[in-house]
Design a protein around this motif. Structure first.
Motif, PDB file in Angstrom:
ATOM      1  N   ILE A  36       0.847  -1.200   0.000  1.00 23.82           N
ATOM      2  CA  ILE A  36       0.000   0.000   0.000  1.00 23.82           C
ATOM      3  C   ILE A  36       0.881   1.248   0.000  1.00 23.82           C
ATOM      4  N   TYR A  40       1.196   3.968  -3.043  1.00 27.78           N
ATOM      5  CA  TYR A  40       0.874   5.373  -2.777  1.00 27.78           C
ATOM      6  C   TYR A  40       2.046   6.268  -3.194  1.00 27.78           C
ATOM      7  N   THR A  44       1.911   9.163  -6.087  1.00 26.99           N
ATOM      8  CA  THR A  44       2.139  10.585  -5.825  1.00 26.99           C
ATOM      9  C   THR A  44       3.369  11.115  -6.575  1.00 26.99           C
ATOM     10  N   VAL A  52      -3.167  14.570  -3.082  1.00 31.90           N
ATOM     11  CA  VAL A  52      -3.919  13.323  -3.202  1.00 31.90           C
ATOM     12  C   VAL A  52      -4.841  13.162  -1.998  1.00 31.90           C
ATOM     13  N   TYR A  54      -7.898  10.541  -0.167  1.00 27.25           N
ATOM     14  CA  TYR A  54      -8.323   9.145  -0.108  1.00 27.25           C
ATOM     15  C   TYR A  54      -9.806   9.093   0.242  1.00 27.25           C
ATOM     16  N   ASN A  59     -12.425   2.378   1.652  1.00 28.55           N
ATOM     17  CA  ASN A  59     -12.071   1.531   2.795  1.00 28.55           C
ATOM     18  C   ASN A  59     -11.888   2.449   3.996  1.00 28.55           C
ATOM     19  N   ILE A  65      -6.091   3.610   6.813  1.00 23.26           N
ATOM     20  CA  ILE A  65      -5.978   5.056   6.674  1.00 23.26           C
ATOM     21  C   ILE A  65      -4.695   5.583   7.312  1.00 23.26           C
TER      22      ILE A  65
END
Length: 67
Positions: A36, A40, A44, A52, A54, A59, A65
């Motif tokens: 993840i 990410y 970016t 960015v 989310y 989710n 997070i």
């Protein structure tokens, strides 16, 4: 909400993941925190100067997070 199991926390062999998830609530969601974060960062870097966000509808799990 599904039980979260990060495959990067411990030994990530299939046997150890099955053992770790045994007896936990179902369904279980196995994820890779390393993957993840990697995705990410790659995303970016491909969009310099873009902020960015989310969407929590994707989710809303706090452990995801926080990554």
């Amino acid at each position: 909400m599904p039980e979260l199991i990060d495959i990067n926390k411990n030994d990530s062999s299939v046997e150890s993941l099955i053992k770790e998830s045994s007896g936990k609530a179902t369904p279980a969601f196995w994820f890779s925190s390393k993957r993840i974060k990697h995705n990410y960062n790659r995303f970016t870097k491909g969009l310099p100067g873009v902020k960015v966000f989310y969407p929590l509808k994707v989710n809303a799990n706090r452990d995801i997070i926080k990554l």
